[in-house]
Design a protein around this motif. Structure first.
Motif, PDB file in Angstrom:
ATOM      1  N   GLU A   1      28.703  38.265  13.330  1.00 24.84           N
ATOM      2  CA  GLU A   1      28.035  38.743  12.114  1.00 24.84           C
ATOM      3  C   GLU A   1      28.882  39.860  11.511  1.00 24.84           C
ATOM      4  O   GLU A   1      29.219  40.830  12.184  1.00 24.84           O
ATOM      5  CB  GLU A   1      26.639  39.262  12.485  1.00 24.84           C
ATOM      6  N   GLY A   2      29.270  39.715  10.268  1.00 26.83           N
ATOM      7  CA  GLY A   2      30.069  40.761   9.625  1.00 26.83           C
ATOM      8  C   GLY A   2      30.612  40.265   8.299  1.00 26.83           C
ATOM      9  O   GLY A   2      30.564  39.076   7.982  1.00 26.83           O
ATOM     10  N   SER A   3      31.157  41.216   7.536  1.00 26.44           N
ATOM     11  CA  SER A   3      31.620  40.878   6.194  1.00 26.44           C
ATOM     12  C   SER A   3      33.069  40.380   6.181  1.00 26.44           C
ATOM     13  O   SER A   3      33.961  41.056   6.698  1.00 26.44           O
ATOM     14  CB  SER A   3      31.509  42.107   5.294  1.00 26.44           C
ATOM     15  N   PHE A   4      33.280  39.217   5.535  1.00 27.53           N
ATOM     16  CA  PHE A   4      34.656  38.718   5.403  1.00 27.53           C
ATOM     17  C   PHE A   4      35.385  39.425   4.263  1.00 27.53           C
ATOM     18  O   PHE A   4      36.521  39.120   3.960  1.00 27.53           O
ATOM     19  CB  PHE A   4      34.682  37.194   5.239  1.00 27.53           C
ATOM     20  N   LYS A   5      34.676  40.375   3.618  1.00 27.31           N
ATOM     21  CA  LYS A   5      35.319  41.148   2.553  1.00 27.31           C
ATOM     22  C   LYS A   5      35.789  42.507   3.075  1.00 27.31           C
ATOM     23  O   LYS A   5      36.328  43.314   2.333  1.00 27.31           O
ATOM     24  CB  LYS A   5      34.340  41.369   1.401  1.00 27.31           C
ATOM     25  N   ASP A   6      35.511  42.793   4.345  1.00 29.94           N
ATOM     26  CA  ASP A   6      35.844  44.097   4.909  1.00 29.94           C
ATOM     27  C   ASP A   6      37.111  44.002   5.767  1.00 29.94           C
ATOM     28  O   ASP A   6      37.184  43.197   6.710  1.00 29.94           O
ATOM     29  CB  ASP A   6      34.665  44.590   5.768  1.00 29.94           C
ATOM     30  N   TYR A   7      38.101  44.832   5.428  1.00 27.67           N
ATOM     31  CA  TYR A   7      39.417  44.781   6.074  1.00 27.67           C
ATOM     32  C   TYR A   7      39.315  44.828   7.606  1.00 27.67           C
ATOM     33  O   TYR A   7      39.796  43.939   8.312  1.00 27.67           O
ATOM     34  CB  TYR A   7      40.291  45.929   5.551  1.00 27.67           C
ATOM     35  N   GLY A   8      38.651  45.876   8.106  1.00 30.11           N
ATOM     36  CA  GLY A   8      38.597  46.086   9.562  1.00 30.11           C
ATOM     37  C   GLY A   8      37.871  44.951  10.277  1.00 30.11           C
ATOM     38  O   GLY A   8      38.293  44.505  11.356  1.00 30.11           O
ATOM     39  N   THR A   9      36.785  44.486   9.666  1.00 33.42           N
ATOM     40  CA  THR A   9      35.997  43.408  10.281  1.00 33.42           C
ATOM     41  C   THR A   9      36.835  42.130  10.383  1.00 33.42           C
ATOM     42  O   THR A   9      36.826  41.439  11.410  1.00 33.42           O
ATOM     43  CB  THR A   9      34.728  43.130   9.428  1.00 33.42           C
ATOM     44  N   VAL A  10      37.578  41.827   9.296  1.00 33.09           N
ATOM     45  CA  VAL A  10      38.389  40.592   9.302  1.00 33.09           C
ATOM     46  C   VAL A  10      39.523  40.714  10.327  1.00 33.09           C
ATOM     47  O   VAL A  10      39.807  39.767  11.071  1.00 33.09           O
ATOM     48  CB  VAL A  10      38.939  40.278   7.888  1.00 33.09           C
ATOM     49  N   VAL A  11      40.151  41.899  10.397  1.00 34.27           N
ATOM     50  CA  VAL A  11      41.252  42.083  11.361  1.00 34.27           C
ATOM     51  C   VAL A  11      40.715  41.916  12.793  1.00 34.27           C
ATOM     52  O   VAL A  11      41.307  41.177  13.599  1.00 34.27           O
ATOM     53  CB  VAL A  11      41.941  43.461  11.172  1.00 34.27           C
ATOM     54  N   ASP A  12      39.591  42.558  13.094  1.00 33.54           N
ATOM     55  CA  ASP A  12      39.021  42.434  14.452  1.00 33.54           C
ATOM     56  C   ASP A  12      38.688  40.983  14.775  1.00 33.54           C
ATOM     57  O   ASP A  12      38.993  40.475  15.855  1.00 33.54           O
ATOM     58  CB  ASP A  12      37.743  43.279  14.584  1.00 33.54           C
ATOM     59  N   PHE A  13      38.052  40.325  13.821  1.00 32.29           N
ATOM     60  CA  PHE A  13      37.684  38.916  14.020  1.00 32.29           C
ATOM     61  C   PHE A  13      38.946  38.068  14.220  1.00 32.29           C
ATOM     62  O   PHE A  13      39.024  37.238  15.126  1.00 32.29           O
ATOM     63  CB  PHE A  13      36.889  38.424  12.803  1.00 32.29           C
ATOM     64  N   GLY A  14      39.943  38.302  13.375  1.00 28.37           N
ATOM     65  CA  GLY A  14      41.186  37.521  13.430  1.00 28.37           C
ATOM     66  C   GLY A  14      41.901  37.668  14.755  1.00 28.37           C
ATOM     67  O   GLY A  14      42.509  36.710  15.249  1.00 28.37           O
ATOM     68  N   ARG A  15      41.818  38.875  15.330  1.00 32.95           N
ATOM     69  CA  ARG A  15      42.500  39.100  16.622  1.00 32.95           C
ATOM     70  C   ARG A  15      41.835  38.327  17.753  1.00 32.95           C
ATOM     71  O   ARG A  15      42.442  38.119  18.806  1.00 32.95           O
ATOM     72  CB  ARG A  15      42.522  40.600  16.936  1.00 32.95           C
ATOM     73  N   SER A  16      40.565  37.908  17.548  1.00 28.43           N
ATOM     74  CA  SER A  16      39.860  37.190  18.619  1.00 28.43           C
ATOM     75  C   SER A  16      40.100  35.680  18.572  1.00 28.43           C
ATOM     76  O   SER A  16      39.583  34.938  19.400  1.00 28.43           O
ATOM     77  CB  SER A  16      38.354  37.482  18.534  1.00 28.43           C
ATOM     78  N   VAL A  17      40.870  35.234  17.575  1.00 24.50           N
ATOM     79  CA  VAL A  17      41.136  33.783  17.467  1.00 24.50           C
ATOM     80  C   VAL A  17      42.645  33.529  17.380  1.00 24.50           C
ATOM     81  O   VAL A  17      43.441  34.470  17.297  1.00 24.50           O
ATOM     82  CB  VAL A  17      40.414  33.171  16.220  1.00 24.50           C
ATOM     83  N   ASP A  18      43.041  32.248  17.377  1.00 23.72           N
ATOM     84  CA  ASP A  18      44.472  31.913  17.296  1.00 23.72           C
ATOM     85  C   ASP A  18      44.925  31.631  15.880  1.00 23.72           C
ATOM     86  O   ASP A  18      46.064  31.851  15.521  1.00 23.72           O
ATOM     87  CB  ASP A  18      44.776  30.673  18.154  1.00 23.72           C
ATOM     88  N   MET A  19      44.007  31.053  15.094  1.00 27.65           N
ATOM     89  CA  MET A  19      44.382  30.770  13.710  1.00 27.65           C
ATOM     90  C   MET A  19      43.166  30.925  12.811  1.00 27.65           C
ATOM     91  O   MET A  19      42.028  30.891  13.273  1.00 27.65           O
ATOM     92  CB  MET A  19      44.997  29.383  13.574  1.00 27.65           C
ATOM     93  N   LEU A  20      43.443  31.123  11.505  1.00 23.82           N
ATOM     94  CA  LEU A  20      42.346  31.403  10.576  1.00 23.82           C
ATOM     95  C   LEU A  20      42.401  30.504   9.358  1.00 23.82           C
ATOM     96  O   LEU A  20      43.467  30.160   8.873  1.00 23.82           O
ATOM     97  CB  LEU A  20      42.453  32.862  10.096  1.00 23.82           C
ATOM     98  N   THR A  21      41.184  30.163   8.892  1.00 22.90           N
ATOM     99  CA  THR A  21      41.075  29.485   7.611  1.00 22.90           C
ATOM    100  C   THR A  21      39.843  30.041   6.896  1.00 22.90           C
ATOM    101  O   THR A  21      39.191  30.955   7.399  1.00 22.90           O
ATOM    102  CB  THR A  21      41.042  27.945   7.789  1.00 22.90           C
ATOM    103  N   ILE A  22      39.567  29.501   5.712  1.00 22.59           N
ATOM    104  CA  ILE A  22      38.468  30.052   4.905  1.00 22.59           C
ATOM    105  C   ILE A  22      37.581  28.922   4.379  1.00 22.59           C
ATOM    106  O   ILE A  22      38.011  27.776   4.282  1.00 22.59           O
ATOM    107  CB  ILE A  22      39.003  30.844   3.687  1.00 22.59           C
ATOM    108  N   GLU A  23      36.337  29.307   4.038  1.00 19.28           N
ATOM    109  CA  GLU A  23      35.502  28.350   3.297  1.00 19.28           C
ATOM    110  C   GLU A  23      35.117  28.967   1.960  1.00 19.28           C
ATOM    111  O   GLU A  23      34.371  28.394   1.196  1.00 19.28           O
ATOM    112  CB  GLU A  23      34.267  27.945   4.116  1.00 19.28           C
ATOM    113  N   ILE A  24      35.630  30.152   1.694  1.00 20.10           N
ATOM    114  CA  ILE A  24      35.365  30.861   0.442  1.00 20.10           C
ATOM    115  C   ILE A  24      36.606  31.721   0.178  1.00 20.10           C
ATOM    116  O   ILE A  24      37.203  32.246   1.121  1.00 20.10           O
ATOM    117  CB  ILE A  24      34.076  31.725   0.574  1.00 20.10           C
ATOM    118  N   GLU A  25      37.026  31.826  -1.093  1.00 23.54           N
ATOM    119  CA  GLU A  25      38.257  32.581  -1.359  1.00 23.54           C
ATOM    120  C   GLU A  25      38.024  34.072  -1.586  1.00 23.54           C
ATOM    121  O   GLU A  25      38.978  34.839  -1.655  1.00 23.54           O
ATOM    122  CB  GLU A  25      39.066  31.961  -2.506  1.00 23.54           C
ATOM    123  N   HIS A  26      36.744  34.477  -1.673  1.00 24.26           N
ATOM    124  CA  HIS A  26      36.477  35.893  -1.932  1.00 24.26           C
ATOM    125  C   HIS A  26      36.458  36.682  -0.618  1.00 24.26           C
ATOM    126  O   HIS A  26      35.427  37.203  -0.201  1.00 24.26           O
ATOM    127  CB  HIS A  26      35.184  36.042  -2.728  1.00 24.26           C
TER     128      HIS A  26
END
Ligand code: ADP
Length: 381
Positions: A51-76
């Motif tokens: 649970e967290g905002s995909f518009k927030d820098y820190g949240t996205v970085v933390d989330f991204g570090r927990s996975v191997d690759m990233l994609t999106i379902e929304i461009e915002h």
């Protein structure tokens, strides 16, 4: 091959995220979703939910570090965070650079202009200058089309401006002011690309809009257009996906003008409403092909299995509250009716609550079934 043991993170858990999860399940992929809404559509279909905002820098970085690759379902989303993750070695598709170039409609239009893609003439208002002053200064004639440069979707953030009075109703945000196009038809093409630079395109779909809500209402495939126009649109979609250097999907919306020319309206670097029919009507769904593109596997055939019509299931006017679907049994009794409910708890007028794809041997029959479903199936409360 990246199919084994890859943790794939998706920014956004709406209906597109949910349908990506369903496609990923075919290959038993591990999907992690980031979304601010714990009750989002994809919640029950992913392997892990954050649970967290995909518009927030820190949240996205933390989330991204927990996975191997990233994609999106929304461009915002926060593309700076994606850029940082890419620099740390994460695979990010579509690229953060392309998300930056697409999420702002003004920047999209500049790319078309600079790269010779046909699109309607426009002016871009970036700062907080008053819209009225901007229109006067640039000698813009009525009518014109106003578009908020960021955050708009499904016709929200778009207005036809006929008079100075219309203009006064608009918020003073960054926007583009675009020439009004005499539209004959609207079509869309989805292109898919992988890292080997292989590209495939789906056949064109034709979009029919509900004037009131400015929200896509019906869409048919094949589109009733000439081979020449379809090939022109496909060529433009292929050039666009390469120009943006995108892996995965790029949906491209076009206007066909009354004068017979083709204009790029806008693009989206992700699964798109104009590709939902591919789940039943194509050899490979847009969702599986997005996964193939980002995982760098061979791309799936985009061949059409049978004609189809897509109907968006939107909240009935006059109802706001816990969603109730009436007419399901009657709709399901028609052969070739495929109902997709997104699982949104509450309905409100015109909210996209699901979609229905009807398939048949001819487009006329598929259209007739769609009209039957439209009168039978309602979202109320
Ligand atoms: P959104 O991103 O919200 O889908 P669009 O840019 O696709 O917004 O615009 C929504 C709809 O408004 C289009 O599908 C089309 O029907 C109409 N529209 C947009 N731009 C123009 C234009 N320049 N001239 C005429 N109609 C337009």
């Amino acid at each position: 091959m990246r199919l084994k043991k890859m943790k794939i993170g998706i920014l956004g858990g709406g209906q597109l995220g949910k349908m990506l999860c369903l496609a990923a399940a075919d290959w038993d992929l591990e999907i992690h979703i980031l979304d601010p809404d714990p009750k989002c559509a994809a919640r029950n279909y992913c392997t892990h939910f954050t649970e967290g905002s995909f518009k927030d820098y820190g949240t996205v970085v933390d989330f991204g570090r927990s996975v191997d690759m990233l994609t999106i379902e929304i461009e915002h989303v926060d593309e700076d965070a994606l850029m940082a993750l890419k620099q740390e070695g994460k695979i990010v598709h579509p690229s953060p650079e392309s998300i930056f170039l697409i999420k702002d409609k003004g920047i999209q239009k500049i790319l078309y202009k600079e790269n010779g893609f046909p699109s309607s003439p426009f002016k871009y208002k970036e700062g907080d200058e008053r819209l009225e002053t901007f229109v006067m200064k640039n000698k813009i004639n009525f009518p014109f089309v106003w578009k908020a440069s960021r955050g708009g979707y499904d016709g929200k953030g778009v207005a036809l401006v006929k008079t100075i009075e219309d203009l006064k109703q608009l918020p003073n945000v960054a926007c583009i002011v675009e020439d009004f196009v005499d539209i004959e038809k609207e079509i869309a093409i989805i292109a898919v690309r992988n890292e080997k630079d292989e590209v495939v395109t789906y056949p064109a779909v034709e979009m029919l809009f509900d004037q009131k809500a400015n929200l896509l209402d019906l869409q048919s495939c094949p589109a009733d257009i000439s081979h020449e126009i379809e090939n022109q649109a496909k060529d433009l979609a292929i050039k666009l996906i390469r120009t943006y250097n995108i892996c995965g999907l790029l949906a491209v919306e076009f206007f066909l003008t009354k004068q017979g020319t083709i204009l790029v309206n806008e693009v989206a670097p992700r699964p798109h409403n104009s590709g939902h029919h591919t789940i039943e009507a194509s050899e490979t769904s847009q969702f599986q092909n997005h996964l193939r593109g980002i995982l760098n596997t061979p791309l799936g055939s985009t061949k059409t299995r049978m004609p189809s019509v897509l109907l968006n299931l939107v909240g009935e006017e006059g109802y706001e509250g816990n969603a109730l679907y009436v007419g399901m049994e009657n709709a399901l009794s028609i052969e070739g009716v495929h109902i997709h409910l997104y699982g949104k708890n509450t309905t409100k007028p015109w909210r996209k609550m699901g979609h229905v794809t009807t398939t048949a041997d001819t487009i006329e029959d598929a259209m007739e079934k769609a009209m039957q479903v439209k009168s039978l199936l309602k979202v109320v409360c």
